[in-house]
Design a protein around this motif. Structure first.
Motif, short mmCIF file in Angstrom:
data_model
loop_
_atom_site.label_atom_id
_atom_site.label_comp_id
_atom_site.label_asym_id
_atom_site.label_seq_id
_atom_site.Cartn_x
_atom_site.Cartn_y
_atom_site.Cartn_z
N SER A 13 44.15 -11.51 89.81
CA SER A 13 45.06 -11.21 90.91
C SER A 13 45.20 -12.39 91.87
O SER A 13 45.85 -12.27 92.90
CB SER A 13 44.57 -9.97 91.68
OG SER A 13 43.27 -10.20 92.20
N SER A 14 44.62 -13.51 91.51
CA SER A 14 44.71 -14.71 92.36
C SER A 14 45.96 -15.50 92.01
O SER A 14 46.30 -15.67 90.84
CB SER A 14 43.48 -15.60 92.19
OG SER A 14 43.64 -16.80 92.94
N SER A 15 46.62 -16.01 93.04
CA SER A 15 47.77 -16.90 92.84
C SER A 15 47.37 -18.36 92.94
O SER A 15 48.17 -19.25 92.68
CB SER A 15 48.85 -16.60 93.88
OG SER A 15 49.33 -15.28 93.72
N ARG A 16 46.13 -18.63 93.33
CA ARG A 16 45.65 -20.00 93.52
C ARG A 16 45.07 -20.55 92.22
O ARG A 16 43.92 -20.99 92.18
CB ARG A 16 44.60 -20.03 94.63
CG ARG A 16 45.12 -19.57 95.99
CD ARG A 16 44.04 -19.57 97.05
NE ARG A 16 42.88 -18.75 96.71
CZ ARG A 16 42.80 -17.44 96.92
NH1 ARG A 16 43.82 -16.79 97.45
NH2 ARG A 16 41.71 -16.78 96.59
N VAL A 17 45.87 -20.48 91.17
CA VAL A 17 45.39 -20.89 89.85
C VAL A 17 46.41 -21.85 89.22
O VAL A 17 47.56 -21.95 89.67
CB VAL A 17 45.16 -19.67 88.92
CG1 VAL A 17 44.09 -18.74 89.51
CG2 VAL A 17 46.44 -18.90 88.66
N SER A 18 46.00 -22.49 88.15
CA SER A 18 46.84 -23.46 87.45
C SER A 18 48.11 -22.80 86.90
O SER A 18 48.10 -21.63 86.49
CB SER A 18 46.05 -24.07 86.30
OG SER A 18 46.89 -24.80 85.44
N ASP A 19 49.17 -23.59 86.86
CA ASP A 19 50.43 -23.09 86.30
C ASP A 19 50.31 -22.71 84.83
O ASP A 19 51.09 -21.89 84.35
CB ASP A 19 51.53 -24.15 86.46
CG ASP A 19 52.02 -24.26 87.90
OD1 ASP A 19 51.73 -23.35 88.71
OD2 ASP A 19 52.70 -25.26 88.22
N VAL A 20 49.35 -23.28 84.11
CA VAL A 20 49.20 -22.94 82.69
C VAL A 20 48.85 -21.46 82.53
O VAL A 20 49.32 -20.79 81.60
CB VAL A 20 48.18 -23.86 81.99
CG1 VAL A 20 46.75 -23.58 82.44
CG2 VAL A 20 48.29 -23.75 80.48
N TYR A 21 48.07 -20.91 83.46
CA TYR A 21 47.73 -19.49 83.41
C TYR A 21 48.92 -18.63 83.82
O TYR A 21 49.17 -17.56 83.23
CB TYR A 21 46.54 -19.19 84.30
CG TYR A 21 45.33 -20.03 84.01
CD1 TYR A 21 44.85 -20.21 82.72
CD2 TYR A 21 44.65 -20.68 85.05
CE1 TYR A 21 43.74 -20.99 82.45
CE2 TYR A 21 43.53 -21.47 84.78
CZ TYR A 21 43.09 -21.62 83.49
OH TYR A 21 41.99 -22.40 83.23
N LYS A 22 49.66 -19.09 84.81
CA LYS A 22 50.84 -18.35 85.25
C LYS A 22 51.89 -18.28 84.13
O LYS A 22 52.51 -17.24 83.91
CB LYS A 22 51.43 -19.00 86.50
CG LYS A 22 50.52 -18.91 87.72
CD LYS A 22 51.10 -19.67 88.90
CE LYS A 22 50.17 -19.63 90.10
NZ LYS A 22 50.69 -20.42 91.23
N GLN A 23 52.06 -19.40 83.45
CA GLN A 23 53.04 -19.43 82.36
C GLN A 23 52.62 -18.49 81.23
O GLN A 23 53.46 -17.80 80.63
CB GLN A 23 53.21 -20.85 81.82
CG GLN A 23 54.27 -20.97 80.74
CD GLN A 23 55.65 -20.50 81.19
OE1 GLN A 23 56.15 -20.94 82.22
NE2 GLN A 23 56.25 -19.58 80.43
N ALA A 24 51.34 -18.44 80.94
CA ALA A 24 50.85 -17.54 79.89
C ALA A 24 51.13 -16.09 80.27
O ALA A 24 51.56 -15.29 79.42
CB ALA A 24 49.35 -17.76 79.66
N ALA A 25 50.89 -15.73 81.53
CA ALA A 25 51.15 -14.37 81.99
C ALA A 25 52.64 -14.04 81.86
O ALA A 25 53.02 -12.95 81.40
CB ALA A 25 50.68 -14.19 83.43
#
Length: 194
Positions: A13-25
């Protein structure tokens, strides 16, 4: 196993993470919608949780959120879902997520994601379900998890067969074939203590 009708996604639930994780989601949410697979998740609008839900909704998918009251009152629930269930506790949430899902996908996340992943694997070990569990090792995120499982096996607290309770894949593209694969037989609960 045929393609599941609904998939529970555990993720951070954190938004303070790498874009690679966001893209995977995002890619996972869009892929679920494209295949007509309902997303079941924790009901949040923030972090990877919000991204996977938004991507599924943008693709025309059905999204079921299940959120405990004590988190919902902090106004982090996603208000645009197909269904949002507000429940009395984390325990109720996790049980309902399990009941509503045909399979489970674990994306990167923190303590809550780790709790959910270990619980669903424990329930599978104890033959409380026999649904596929897929761990997505985005950018090597889950390598310490794999090392911990190997350590527990080496120390005698787990059996080598416990690694068959889940499938690890390196990319979102590999998730859907893994979900469609027949689940491995569960290790009989009685052998846990022998």
């Amino acid at each position: 196993m045929k393609t599941p009708q609904s998939v529970c996604v555990y993720c951070g639930s954190s938004s303070r993470v790498s874009d690679v994780y966001k893209q995977a989601a995002h890619t996972l949410g869009a892929g679920l919608a494209e295949r007509g697979i309902q997303l079941v998740y924790g009901g949040g609008r923030v972090g990877l949780m919000g991204i996977v839900a938004d991507a599924a909704l943008a693709g025309g998918g059905q999204v079921v959120g299940i959120i405990p009251e004590h988190i919902q009152v902090k106004e982090v629930e996603h208000t645009g879902l197909t269904e949002l269930h507000v429940v009395d506790s984390m325990h109720t949430r996790k049980r309902m997520m399990m009941d509503r899902s045909d399979a489970f996908v674990v994306l990167p996340g923190g303590l809550g994601t780790l709790d959910e992943a270990f619980e669903i694997l424990t329930w599978k070990q104890l033959a409380l379900h026999d649904k596929p569990v897929v761990v997505v090792d985005v950018d090597g995120y889950w390598q310490p998890f794999e090392a911990l499982i190997d350590h527990m096996i080496a120390a005698g607290f787990c059996q080598p067969g416990h690694k068959r309770l889940y499938t690890t894949v390196a990319s979102i593209d590999a998730v859907f074939p893994a979900l469609a694969a027949q689940p491995e037989p569960v290790i009989a609960p009685e052998t846990k203590w022998l």
